[in-house]
Each structure stands twice: as C-alpha cells, then as structure tokens.
Scaffold this active site. Structure first.
Site, PDB file in Angstrom:
ATOM      1  N   HIS A   1       9.923  -1.741  -1.923  1.00  0.00           N
ATOM      2  CA  HIS A   1       9.484  -1.796  -1.952  1.00  0.00           C
ATOM      3  C   HIS A   1       8.756  -0.514  -3.507  1.00  0.00           C
ATOM      4  CE1 HIS A   1       5.830   1.109  -0.073  1.00  0.00           C
ATOM      5  NE2 HIS A   1       5.887  -0.153   0.659  1.00  0.00           N
TER       6      HIS A   1
ATOM      7  N   HIS B   1       9.337   5.281  10.751  1.00  0.00           N
ATOM      8  CA  HIS B   1       8.579   5.823   9.414  1.00  0.00           C
ATOM      9  C   HIS B   1       8.203   7.901   9.701  1.00  0.00           C
ATOM     10  CE1 HIS B   1       7.105   2.547   7.667  1.00  0.00           C
ATOM     11  NE2 HIS B   1       6.296   3.700   6.888  1.00  0.00           N
TER      12      HIS B   1
ATOM     13  N   HIS C   1      11.872   4.437   5.395  1.00  0.00           N
ATOM     14  CA  HIS C   1      10.387   5.345   3.853  1.00  0.00           C
ATOM     15  C   HIS C   1      10.634   6.522   3.540  1.00  0.00           C
ATOM     16  CE1 HIS C   1       7.394   5.204   1.297  1.00  0.00           C
ATOM     17  NE2 HIS C   1       6.378   4.888   2.107  1.00  0.00           N
TER      18      HIS C   1
ATOM     19  N   GLU D   1       5.153  -5.491  -0.989  1.00  0.00           N
ATOM     20  CA  GLU D   1       4.534  -4.578  -1.491  1.00  0.00           C
ATOM     21  C   GLU D   1       5.927  -3.898  -2.495  1.00  0.00           C
ATOM     22  OE1 GLU D   1       2.294  -2.718   1.437  1.00  0.00           O
ATOM     23  OE2 GLU D   1       3.703  -1.908   1.869  1.00  0.00           O
TER      24      GLU D   1
ATOM     25  N   CYS E   1      -2.199   4.295   3.724  1.00  0.00           N
ATOM     26  CA  CYS E   1      -2.035   5.111   2.318  1.00  0.00           C
ATOM     27  C   CYS E   1      -2.801   5.943   1.248  1.00  0.00           C
ATOM     28  CB  CYS E   1      -1.033   4.444   2.034  1.00  0.00           C
ATOM     29  SG  CYS E   1      -0.511   3.011   1.507  1.00  0.00           S
ATOM     30  N   CYS E   2      -3.385   4.800   0.254  1.00  0.00           N
ATOM     31  CA  CYS E   2      -4.199   5.195  -0.796  1.00  0.00           C
ATOM     32  C   CYS E   2      -5.038   6.170  -0.552  1.00  0.00           C
ATOM     33  CB  CYS E   2      -4.407   3.625  -1.284  1.00  0.00           C
ATOM     34  SG  CYS E   2      -3.142   2.550  -1.497  1.00  0.00           S
TER      35      CYS E   2
ATOM     36  N   GLU F   1      -0.132  -1.196  -5.804  1.00  0.00           N
ATOM     37  CA  GLU F   1      -0.658  -0.426  -4.901  1.00  0.00           C
ATOM     38  C   GLU F   1      -0.688   1.323  -5.783  1.00  0.00           C
ATOM     39  OE1 GLU F   1       2.097   0.009  -1.192  1.00  0.00           O
ATOM     40  OE2 GLU F   1       0.773   1.740  -0.917  1.00  0.00           O
TER      41      GLU F   1
ATOM     42  N   CYS G   1      -1.336   3.448  -4.150  1.00  0.00           N
ATOM     43  CA  CYS G   1       0.523   4.493  -4.495  1.00  0.00           C
ATOM     44  C   CYS G   1       1.549   4.723  -5.178  1.00  0.00           C
ATOM     45  CB  CYS G   1       1.056   4.399  -2.369  1.00  0.00           C
ATOM     46  SG  CYS G   1      -0.034   5.330  -1.712  1.00  0.00           S
TER      47      CYS G   1
HETATM   48  O1  FUB Z   1       4.552   2.878   4.927  1.00  0.00           O
HETATM   49  C1  FUB Z   1       3.759   3.385   5.088  1.00  0.00           C
HETATM   50  C2  FUB Z   1       2.831   3.916   3.767  1.00  0.00           C
HETATM   51  O2  FUB Z   1       1.856   2.338   4.276  1.00  0.00           O
HETATM   52  C3  FUB Z   1       3.631   2.618   2.029  1.00  0.00           C
HETATM   53  O3  FUB Z   1       3.768   3.641   1.055  1.00  0.00           O
HETATM   54  C4  FUB Z   1       2.562   1.882   1.141  1.00  0.00           C
HETATM   55  O4  FUB Z   1       3.387   0.521   0.563  1.00  0.00           O
HETATM   56  C5  FUB Z   1       1.985   1.582   2.431  1.00  0.00           C
HETATM   57  O5  FUB Z   1       3.167  -0.169   3.320  1.00  0.00           O
HETATM   58 ZN    ZN Z   2      -0.980   3.184  -0.890  1.00  0.00          ZN
END
Ligand code: FUB
Ligand code: ZN
Length: 640
Positions: free
Chosen positions: A254, A128, A180, A306, A405-406, A322, A324
């Site tokens: 994902h 990340h 990601h 996810e 994250c959300c 999710e 996000c």
């Molecule tokens: O991995 C970073 C964030 O955390 C992702 O976008 C979400 O799905 C959660 O896994």
């Molecule tokens: Zn999220």
C-alpha cells in the site's frame, strides 16, 4: 551522518505568489469550510460525542477520527499564516469535542470506545487505532504551534503515554506496531514539540519491531482465532511488514502506508543518527523514484490494494496514484532532503507537488480526486457504468468520498506549503522551491530576511534579495532543478559560473552577505519531450511534454475525444502561449499533431490502407489542471 537540516517554521515564511497564493486562499475560504460541512454532515464530528449505541445506524468508522484530525491540522496551518478568529473558534470547538472523548486511561478513539470496545488493540494489522492516534498527534502539534493552545497536545501526550504503556519490549507489553503506519512520524513530531524522549523511543520501537519474527500479526490473528483468511493473499508486503524495516530493498504494498513508514524511518534516523535506517531509506527512495514512480510523481500503480506492483509497471489508464500517496512522497522527500541536501530529493518533491498532488484538488478547491490516472478513455468509463454498474473509479472530481483520506490531506499539505520552501543548516540557508514571498530566518542568532520575487512556474527568472540584520558570512544554497539544463546566476549583477559553485543539485553561494544583495537566477524552461525507460511497456513509442516543473496533458476539451488516435510526430514544433482566462491562467503548449484521416472508413472496420493522417492542432495544458471543464478524455503519454 551530518547534522540534519531543519525546515523553516511556517510562521516565518510568507507566500505572496501568483501561482500558490490563490490556491492557499481557496483552501482557507472554500476547502476548509466545505470539508467542515462534510465532517459534520457525515457524522464524523458528532461521533466524538460518543453517543452512538448498538443498534443505531451508521456506526463510526474505524478511521473517521483521522479525517477530523487532518482537518484540524490543515486549519491550524492556515491559522499560523492567516489568523482568522471565526475559524479559530471553530477549531477550538472541535478540539474540545475531541478532548471530551478521551477515556479515563488516556485512550482516545471513537470506534473502539463506542462500537467495539472489547476489541481495543485486537487487530493492529487492519484496524487503524495507531494510525488515528498519529493523525491526532500531528493535529495537536500543529494546533499548539498555531494558536499556543495546549488542550489537544495535553490530551495527545496523555494518549501517547498510555500507548507507551501498552506497547514496548517489557514483559506484559505488546510488541505490536501499526498496520497503517503514521504514528511513527507523528511521535517524532510530538517529541520535537515536547522534548519528551519517550515519544522518540516509542517511534523507534514501532520502526524496529516491524516485520520481526515471530510475526506479531500472526500472533494477534491466532489470539483472535482468525487464520488471516484471504486477507491480501496473506501477504505482509501489503503493510510493509514482510521484513524488518532495515532489510527492505523495494517499495512494497500500500503506497500511502509505505510513504508514511519511510517518512517515519527518516525522522527516527534524523534524531538518532541511525545509519542503517538511513541506508534503508536511501534504498527504498531509489527503488520508488527510479522504477516505480509516474512522471507526475504519482505512486501506487494498482487499484488492487492501492499498492506498488513491480519495477517499471506504470500503466496509465489504470494508474491508481492516490492523492495521499503523492502527498506521502512529498513528506518522504522533504525528510530525505533535510537528512542530506541533494537536488534529487527536491526534484521529486517538486514533481509530485506541482503534478500528482495538485491534480487531486479542483481549481475551485471543493472537488477532489482520490485516484489520479494518466490517461482517461471517458467513453469506456461511461459504458462500464452503464453495462456493469462499475462506479469505483470514475474519473470525475467528487465533493467527498466514503473513504475521505485525500481531501483533508491535500488541505493540510497546501496550507503548510511554506514549510517546504527553505531549510536551515548551521551556516547555510537552502532554497528548495521558488515561490514568491518572504522568509525571516534565524541563522545561529543572526536574523536573515530573504525576499523571493518570481512568476515561477511560468517564468524563468527568480530574484532573491538578501537582508541579513548585519553583514555576515554564510552560504545560500540555491536549488538547481534537475529539469533545467542551463541555469545561470548573478550576484549584484556579476555573473557566477554555476559549474564552480554547484554540488549535488544546489549552487552554494558562500560570501559575506550585505543588506540588499541581489541574486538573479535564470532557469530556462523550454518545452521538453520526455521519454520513459524502455522497460515501461505502457509508454513505449510515446512522449510526455514538460515545461519547467509542470507535466502536461491533452484534454478532450481542447483536442476532441479519442486522444489515443492523436500523434505528436518527432520534431513537430511546439510553442507556449500564456492564456490568462484558461484554467485560472496557464501557459498552454501548442503544436501540430496528426490524426488518422477519416475518409474511406465508412462501413469498414479494418483497412489495409488505413494509416493516412491529417494534420490537426494540438493543445496541451498542465496536468494539475485537468478535469476542471467537465468529463472527457485525457492523455499524458502521447504516441509519437
Ligand atoms: O486506510 C486509511 C487511508 O484510506 C489510506 O491511507 C488510504 O489509502 C485509504 O485506504
Ligand atoms: Zn487518500
């Protein structure tokens, strides 16, 4: 490809809407302060002091930086429309803290500075760093635009320059890309803000390298002495690196990563005119929205990874969806819409926004959903907790999450809502969303004001007053929502034949506009029964209720528990009632449902004459508002 449209900057759009303004106000006064406290209390903010030492508890997590970045971005959007000196000071402090964590070479990431410095860039697949960098870049651009202050933009430009020295096609550079996605779209924002072509080139490089053979993640795994183990079944679909981006046909893996990638691809296509990238975006869009999207605009069917699963696999109780991911779909939709203004993109944008995104935040603004199922058997969750200690996906809103994250993601989307309402072409102005307020646009040097008056999504009428600085010819393109069967239009009281001006989901009104011209748009909103494609096994024999852009659901609070026992017979009449005191003011749908008669069931588990039913009142409320009255059952797809 025609030249893409541009969204209208936030500072030129004022929202004064009975539906959205209270929500934006809650973001400002409740969500941002609550999230700030969480960032502080959980150590995410303090981590930027770089004081963590081996042996200390709570090592900064690999993507904590992104949570702070998204909060700054949300706060910046709020400052752009609603100046607030105290909030600005708070943001300034966080920005200074982040800038102080930048390393002499430009690197800026807490975890890989203090916890595992020897592992910098060693695992792009999982760790990340580029994702966090992307979020910091988005924050930097938003902060610069809102406040005019360049501290963060300077830091992130320096970080981007450093990243561009590490990654690239030249000898000695890494041909890697993020596990990601996120940095792609962020680099395009950085390019648009600074005008520096090298950021666009780097975004394009990351898109182009993805999924190429020999596979970068194989190479880096080998370099780490790791053979991938059981990582996601060694399945590169998880992070969309199974194929080069332009060859991808279906939305895989994902869901949030996929949306951020597709958004970045669309951004690169918009800047470069790359038709092959655009074609891939169209294919992926079609796969998502025609086969893998819930009626709420939620995406990502499976908690495992996810992720997207397969066509028409849209289970309701176990839907992951999710928050996000729905937000990511809004981002992707907005970019597609600006590339080619078609109503289908705006329809999905609106569907996700009003349903699968908005369900992610409580009416109070301080509780969140990470997962947004379409059916809840609360009793089952309760017993699973009791018997098996499972607590991962309990359908109750939470103040925060370990993986957070959300909450800041929804804050940044809702505080930047103004950017989604209009787009500007060469001599057209597009109205994508109907939201009461005002816009001040610049159309090839001509200032044009637009005033929208509406009580959408509850009421059918939208009144638009046009205020060009002087009379001039241009087109106003008004979205004709796909859910609306019989829109009607009038200009200055004169009816306009919609069929004659409609194209791809928009009504094009081209004429010489004068100050004070008035457009009236009527969008009839009867309650509609919606059915899913026959291949969606989970929805067979079931119906969802929709009115205008809103999808409805049944809740235990109105209908009692065990909603699977409830049936809405075909043809049963449905009416709407405005209830100002329910759920912050909602239009409820009422009708007569059926439940099985309980008579004769005592001491019996199975019965040959068990199908007798009794009429019961049925009440449906907008899906976005569910779970604001305590825990309980919920159902979108009702047996018909
Ligand atoms: O991995 C970073 C964030 O955390 C992702 O976008 C979400 O799905 C959660 O896994
Ligand atoms: Zn999220």
């Amino acid at each position: 490809m025609n030249s893409p449209l541009r969204s209208v900057p936030l500072c030129h759009v004022t929202i004064s809407d009975a539906f959205w303004s209270p929500r934006q106000e809650a973001i400002r006064t409740v969500t941002l302060p609550a999230e700030y406290r969480q960032l502080a209390d959980t150590g995410r903010l303090g981590a930027f002091r770089l004081q963590w030492r081996p042996g200390d508890p709570d090592p900064p997590h690999i993507f904590w930086d992104s949570d702070v970045a998204k909060w700054i971005e949300a706060a910046a959007y709020s400052l752009a429309t609603d100046p607030d000196p105290a909030l600005e000071r708070q943001v300034d402090e966080v920005v200074d803290l982040i800038a102080s964590a930048q390393q002499p070479d430009g690197y800026l990431n807490v975890h890989f500075t203090v916890v595992e410095p020897e592992k910098r860039w060693a695992n792009l697949r999982d760790w990340h760093e580029l994702y966090c960098a992307g979020h910091l870049m988005e924050a930097a651009v938003a902060y610069q635009q809102a406040t005019g202050k360049g501290t963060l933009l300077a830091a992130l430009s320096r970080y981007a320059d450093y990243i561009a020295s590490v990654f690239g096609p030249e000898a000695g550079q890494k041909r890697g890309y993020p596990g990601h996605e996120e940095i792609e779209l962020a680099l395009v924002k950085l390019y648009r803000q600074t005008g520096e072509e090298r950021y666009l080139s780097l975004a394009r490089f990351f898109v182009d390298e993805r999924g190429r053979q020999p596979h970068y993640y194989d190479q880096e795994a080998q370099a780490r002495g790791d053979d991938h183990g059981t990582w996601h079944g060694r399945d590169y679909r998880y992070n969309q690196s199974h194929l080069p981006a332009r060859e991808q046909e279906t939305a895989e893996g994902h869901a949030v990563r996929a949306m951020y990638l597709y958004s970045g691809m669309a951004d690169v296509a918009a800047e470069t005119g790359d038709e092959s990238l655009m074609a891939a975006c169209r294919r992926l869009w079609a796969n998502v929205t025609e086969r893998r999207m819930y009626v709420t605009g939620g995406i990502g069917s499976s908690p495992e990874g996810e992720r997207f699963t397969w066509d028409y696999h849209l289970p309701n109780h176990t839907a992951y969806t999710e928050t996000c991911a729905a937000i990511g779909l809004v981002y992707f939709a907005q970019r597609m819409l600006n590339l080619e203004p078609k109503g289908e993109y705006a329809d999905v944008l609106e569907r996700a926004l009003y349903n699968g995104v908005l369900s992610g935040i409580s009416l109070s603004g301080d509780r969140f959903f990470y997962v947004n199922p379409l059916a809840v058997d609360y009793q089952a969750h309760f017993h699973e907790m009791d018997l098996f200690g499972r607590s991962a996906v309990v359908p109750e809103r939470r103040e925060w999450f370990g993986c957070a994250c959300c909450p800041p993601n929804i804050a940044r989307l809702l505080s930047s809502l103004g950017e989604y309402v209009y787009s500007r072409g060469d001599d057209e102005i597009y109205l994508h969303l109907y939201i009461d307020g005002q816009a001040d646009l610049d159309l090839y040097g001509l200032p044009v004001g637009l005033v929208q008056e509406t009580a959408y999504p509850w009421e059918e009428r939208v009144r638009i007053t046009v205020q060009p600085e002087r009379e001039a010819e241009f087109a106003l393109a008004l979205r004709l929502p796909g859910w609306c069967r019989g829109p009607s239009l009038a200009v200055n009281g004169e009816p306009v034949a919609v069929g004659e001006v409609a194209r791809e989901g928009y009504a094009y009104l081209r004429r010489v506009w004068r100050v004070g011209d008035v457009i009236e748009l009527d969008l009839p909103m009867p309650v509609e029964r919606v059915y899913a494609h026959p291949e969606v096994r989970a929805d067979a024999g079931r119906v969802a209720l929709r009115r205008g852009p809103l999808v409805y659901c049944l809740e235990q609070a109105d209908n009692g528990p065990n909603l699977e026992d409830m049936r809405l017979p075909p043809g049963a009449g449905l009416r709407v009632e405005w209830e100002p005191d329910r759920l912050g003011g909602v239009m409820v749908i009422r009708g007569e449902g059926r439940r099985r008669d309980r008579a004769g069931w005592e001491g019996v588990l199975y019965h040959t004459d068990g199908n007798a039913e009794v009429p019961v009142p049925l009440t449906a409320v907008p899906y976005y508002a569910w779970a604001n009255r305590g825990p309980g059952d919920m159902l979108v797809w009702v047996r018909e």
